[in-house]
Design an enzyme around this catalytic site. Structure first.
Site, PDB file in Angstrom:
ATOM      1  N   CYS A  49      61.255  42.700  56.897  1.00  0.00           N
ATOM      2  CA  CYS A  49      60.771  43.319  58.135  1.00  0.00           C
ATOM      3  C   CYS A  49      60.731  42.292  59.274  1.00  0.00           C
ATOM      4  O   CYS A  49      61.770  41.880  59.757  1.00  0.00           O
ATOM      5  CB  CYS A  49      59.419  43.981  57.917  1.00  0.00           C
TER       6      CYS A  49
ATOM      7  N   GLY B 100      28.514  38.129  34.205  1.00  0.00           N
ATOM      8  CA  GLY B 100      28.791  39.271  33.343  1.00  0.00           C
ATOM      9  C   GLY B 100      30.093  39.963  33.706  1.00  0.00           C
ATOM     10  O   GLY B 100      30.546  40.863  33.004  1.00  0.00           O
ATOM     11  N   GLY B 101      30.711  39.545  34.821  1.00  0.00           N
ATOM     12  CA  GLY B 101      31.954  40.145  35.272  1.00  0.00           C
ATOM     13  C   GLY B 101      33.177  39.496  34.648  1.00  0.00           C
ATOM     14  O   GLY B 101      33.091  38.505  33.918  1.00  0.00           O
ATOM     15  N   VAL B 102      34.335  40.044  34.973  1.00  0.00           N
ATOM     16  CA  VAL B 102      35.588  39.593  34.365  1.00  0.00           C
ATOM     17  C   VAL B 102      35.935  38.167  34.768  1.00  0.00           C
ATOM     18  O   VAL B 102      36.277  37.333  33.925  1.00  0.00           O
ATOM     19  CB  VAL B 102      36.739  40.551  34.765  1.00  0.00           C
TER      20      VAL B 102
ATOM     21  N   SER C 236      34.212  35.444  36.000  1.00  0.00           N
ATOM     22  CA  SER C 236      33.431  34.321  35.476  1.00  0.00           C
ATOM     23  C   SER C 236      33.569  34.228  33.957  1.00  0.00           C
ATOM     24  O   SER C 236      33.569  33.126  33.396  1.00  0.00           O
ATOM     25  CB  SER C 236      31.958  34.446  35.875  1.00  0.00           C
ATOM     26  N   THR C 237      33.741  35.367  33.288  1.00  0.00           N
ATOM     27  CA  THR C 237      33.888  35.355  31.830  1.00  0.00           C
ATOM     28  C   THR C 237      35.205  34.712  31.412  1.00  0.00           C
ATOM     29  O   THR C 237      35.255  33.898  30.475  1.00  0.00           O
ATOM     30  CB  THR C 237      33.795  36.785  31.274  1.00  0.00           C
TER      31      THR C 237
ATOM     32  N   HIS D 204      60.207  47.505  53.360  1.00  0.00           N
ATOM     33  CA  HIS D 204      59.250  46.772  52.522  1.00  0.00           C
ATOM     34  C   HIS D 204      59.495  47.081  51.044  1.00  0.00           C
ATOM     35  O   HIS D 204      59.075  48.131  50.549  1.00  0.00           O
ATOM     36  CB  HIS D 204      57.819  47.151  52.904  1.00  0.00           C
TER      37      HIS D 204
ATOM     38  N   GLU E  51      58.074  45.700  48.585  1.00  0.00           N
ATOM     39  CA  GLU E  51      56.874  45.428  47.796  1.00  0.00           C
ATOM     40  C   GLU E  51      55.980  46.644  47.600  1.00  0.00           C
ATOM     41  O   GLU E  51      55.136  46.652  46.700  1.00  0.00           O
ATOM     42  CB  GLU E  51      56.059  44.291  48.440  1.00  0.00           C
TER      43      GLU E  51
END
Length: 509
Positions: free
Chosen positions: A79, A222-224, A226-227, A167, A169
């Site tokens: 573009c 407890g989230g993805v 940081s785990t 585009h 993508e």
């Protein structure tokens, strides 16, 4: 770190999407602002120029120095990128009589052109421009057109440089992924070595080298993110990783205990800290959403500092920063205006004197989940919905009290458990309940009541930047509503939020 594809960002809303499509081909790529081109280009195998909200004819438009790229590395202009190359090397770009936004179809493809290998005429593409390339320079060759755009794609003779005015993508470009694969794999011969397994091996080795025998402190949520970060660090340094999981009193019902138990089964060195009273005292009487966030953030830093100081000789602070956060902080126009402070990349204050380590800083969210699966994290944890850093504080409109938190935890638990029981949880990107500062009249038995109203929210999204409400079954909503009103004392009315983002945000505060 392998550096295979360089994407120069001109401020397009689609730039991150280009990178994600490239990564889906198992090809590593990095986004850099057009005005901060890396000095060392030798490790890059190809370059992509993004779109832009600017017209290349605008005096204020980006003007990158491509002298070390064009003709020396395989180059694809998308573009604005295509228009910039044509405009600056002898072609004519002008305002189009027919502004083309949305779907179009390729009406002409040059026979034998490798960029369009396995792509047929009438293939649907996505346009988003008001300028158009009217004429291309003499040494350029037109290789594709649509009914309204003559020079929809071109190639420069004698070098591996292409330009496309659509585009590839976006999903609406039916064969966009094929075009990117043609350019990167078949033409530029970029190796497809970016896999979860390769990332894990490389990252664990890098962490071992960087951290050595030093101690690392990581705040788990407890989230993805940081785990997964914790699991990678644990593989690299074992018990020298000290994880701290803080209960701010604003988590989901029973979440503190259940997440702690889950982490201990994973073998992580985790300390749980129940700081509910400390957070509740700090939040007393505060209603302003931004002030609530800052109060929670400051309280977390105080608690985390107290706990971190108990870990002797800690050297590093680990964070679950992911690539969209990094891109945002070095965007073309500098860090964007704060929409919500809890979205910003944040560390701990200078007085903690810890060096930062961020194992996930080059990954998109979907890649984090794939890496998590590679290292054996339970799919239930990896599939968890995103949950805001301030927790239920920004789902309670107005001031925070323990009673309001109790009500919302009960409502949220019924809603989320219902989604799981009905097989709907994994079809939703994020869901939650909101406690409104409204007393509604109701009738229970023979008595009139004035109790709280709760709103349920469930959205589908890829990355949270845009989202649409989920058309949950009526019989599901009916059952959940009845359960909430019958079981949660203090609530007598349930509504369902059917707003999309934009214009509404996912959270209410």
């Amino acid at each position: 770190m392998q550096k295979n594809v360089l994407i120069l960002d001109f401020g397009s809303q689609y730039t991150q999407l280009i990178a994600r499509r490239v990564r889906e081909l198992n090809i590593y790529c990095e986004i850099h602002p057009y005005n901060k081109i890396p000095e060392q280009l030798s490790s890059f195998k190809a370059v992509i120029l993004s779109g832009s909200p600017y017209s290349c004819r605008n005096p204020e438009a980006p003007k990158p120095d491509l002298s070390q790229i064009k003709g020396k590395l395989p180059l694809l202009g998308v573009c604005f990128g295509a228009q910039f190359i044509a405009h600056n090397y002898g072609g004519e770009v002008a305002s189009s009589n027919t502004r083309e936004f949305g779907r179009a179809n390729l009406s002409f493809i040059k026979a034998g052109e490798p960029l369009f290998d396995e792509i047929a005429e009438q293939s649907q593409v996505w346009m988003s421009h008001s300028d158009s390339i009217k004429t291309i320079p003499e040494h350029f060759t037109r290789i594709a057109s649509t009914d309204d755009v003559l020079n929809a794609a071109y190639k420069i003779e004698g070098e591996i440089t292409y330009g496309i005015q659509f585009h590839p993508e976006v999903y609406h470009s039916t064969d966009g992924a094929q075009l990117l694969e043609n350019f990167l794999v078949k033409i530029a011969e970029v190796p497809q070595t970016w896999t979860p397994s390769a990332f894990v091996d490389m990252t664990v080795a890098e962490l071992k080298e960087k951290v050595g025998v030093d101690k690392v402190i990581l705040g788990l949520s407890g989230g993805v993110d940081s785990t997964v970060a914790a699991t990678l660090l644990h593989k690299a340094i074992g018990k020298n990783l000290h994880c701290i999981f803080v209960n701010n009193g604003l988590l989901r019902k029973d979440e503190f205990e259940s997440v702690l138990d889950q982490y201990k089964h994973m073998g992580l060195n985790v300390k749980g800290v129940d700081a509910t009273d400390r957070f509740m005292d700090a939040l007393e009487g505060i209603s302003d959403p931004e002030q609530k966030r800052k109060t929670i953030g400051n309280s977390f830093i105080d608690v985390f500092d107290d706990e971190a100081s108990l870990v002797e000789d800690a050297t590093f602070l680990a964070q679950g920063t992911i690539y969209p956060d990094v891109i945002e902080s070095i965007s073309v126009n500098g860090p964007s205006a704060t929409i919500k402070s809890h979205h910003n990349v944040g560390g701990l204050p200078d007085f903690m004197k810890l060096k930062v380590v961020e194992p996930l800083r080059m990954l998109f969210k979907d890649e984090v989940r794939r890496v998590g699966a590679e290292v054996g994290i339970d799919q239930k944890l990896l599939g968890r919905h995103p949950f805001p850093g301030p927790g239920l504080a920004i789902r309670i409109l107005g001031d925070i009290t323990k009673e309001k938190v109790r009500i919302l935890q009960e409502v949220d638990a019924i809603f989320i458990n219902g989604l799981r029981e009905w097989g709907l949880y994994d079809k939703v990107w994020q869901a939650g309940a909101i406690l409104l500062p409204v007393d509604s009249v109701g009738v229970m038995g023979d008595e009139r009541t004035y109790e709280k109203v709760v709103a349920l929210r469930a959205v589908e999204s890829t990355d949270g930047m845009t989202a649409d409400w989920v058309d949950l079954p009526y019989n599901f909503l009916q059952k959940v509503s009845n359960q909430i009103i019958n079981k949660v004392k203090g609530v007598n009315r349930v509504v369902y939020d059917i707003s999309s983002k934009p214009p509404a945000t996912i959270e209410w505060e």
